[in-house]
Design a protein around this motif. Sequence first.
Motif, PDB file in Angstrom:
ATOM      1  N   VAL A  44       0.861  -1.199   0.000  1.00  0.00           N
ATOM      2  CA  VAL A  44       0.000   0.000   0.000  1.00  0.00           C
ATOM      3  C   VAL A  44       0.887   1.236   0.000  1.00  0.00           C
ATOM      4  O   VAL A  44       1.738   1.421   0.867  1.00  0.00           O
ATOM      5  N   VAL A  61      -4.972   1.724   4.594  1.00  0.00           N
ATOM      6  CA  VAL A  61      -4.809   0.592   5.518  1.00  0.00           C
ATOM      7  C   VAL A  61      -6.181   0.147   6.038  1.00  0.00           C
ATOM      8  O   VAL A  61      -6.511  -1.044   6.046  1.00  0.00           O
ATOM      9  N   LEU A  72      -0.026  -6.444   5.226  1.00  0.00           N
ATOM     10  CA  LEU A  72       0.298  -5.299   4.378  1.00  0.00           C
ATOM     11  C   LEU A  72       1.796  -5.087   4.273  1.00  0.00           C
ATOM     12  O   LEU A  72       2.565  -5.453   5.169  1.00  0.00           O
ATOM     13  N   PRO A  93       3.054  -5.861   9.768  1.00  0.00           N
ATOM     14  CA  PRO A  93       3.277  -5.545   8.356  1.00  0.00           C
ATOM     15  C   PRO A  93       4.739  -5.680   7.969  1.00  0.00           C
ATOM     16  O   PRO A  93       5.617  -5.778   8.832  1.00  0.00           O
TER      17      PRO A  93
END
Length: 270
Positions: A44, A61, A72, A93
């Motif tokens: 992202v 998020v 992520l 993450p």
Amino acid sequence: MQIIGEKINGTRKRVAQAIAERDAAFIADLARRQTEAGAHWLDVNAGTMPAQEPDDLLWLVDVVQEAVDTPLCLDSANPKALQVAVQAVHRTPMINSISGEHERLVGILPIVVAHSCRVIALALDGKKIPETSAQRMEVIHRIMAATRAVGVPDDHVYIDPLALTLATNTRSALIALETMRAVRTEYPDAHLTIGLSNISFGLPARSYINRYFLALAMEAGLDCAILDPLDRELRAAILTTRLLLGRDPRCLDFIRAARKGLFDAATVSG
Ligand code: THG
């Protein structure tokens, strides 16, 4: 081979628009489709506007986590944006990324340590991009000294040797491959990742370039890549290369994918 889905990236026009308009449905759809296609992580990236980046990244998020459970890969050079995002995630993450640049190490490494994150390390030091594989290895040695000094295990570090477009340097794939082999020898426990699509930027027939480069890179030790998981031909290339490299025990994954029709003539999706 770990796959980091690249599509939720604010430098892409359609994604930038979705972020600006807070179009959650568009982002959620990208999250679901990449997850269904086998992405292990979702990159992202909120784009390049520093003032807005923390808010935009946090929004991304939240939207992605609402849609899927996939962990992520927070793609930002901005410690403030990463700090905000890392507080909001449900699963540990990956941080994308640190580099040899002092401010970036000082700003981002403490976040990596505090949350036991995996982290991508770019072979860059903030000055000009190191041209040769030896120069990239110098930067990598400095980064690895820094991660080891604060107790990050080598197998939490994903070294990115940098794939730069062939359009401006026809040796750029060779330099990246040479760097990968050196990393494999010197840091056998570290992972290797790459932003695959960069290699073909500005050239025609990009998916061909990406696909064959990926095969060469996997032979050189690449075990992770940021790529478009919705590209079926690319998924077929990964499975075929794993088979050829003796990494698909009893050929089971390949056979299973064939049964499911992965290799049947079909259009490349985008
Ligand atoms: N290393 C690391 N992180 C990275 C990169 C890297 N993150 C960003 C980037 N490079 C990898 N991610 C993408 C995401 C999307 C695209 C390319 C790389 C992409 N680009 C098309 C283009 O450039 O023409 C389409 C643009 C659009 O859709 O508007 O799709 O190297 N660690």
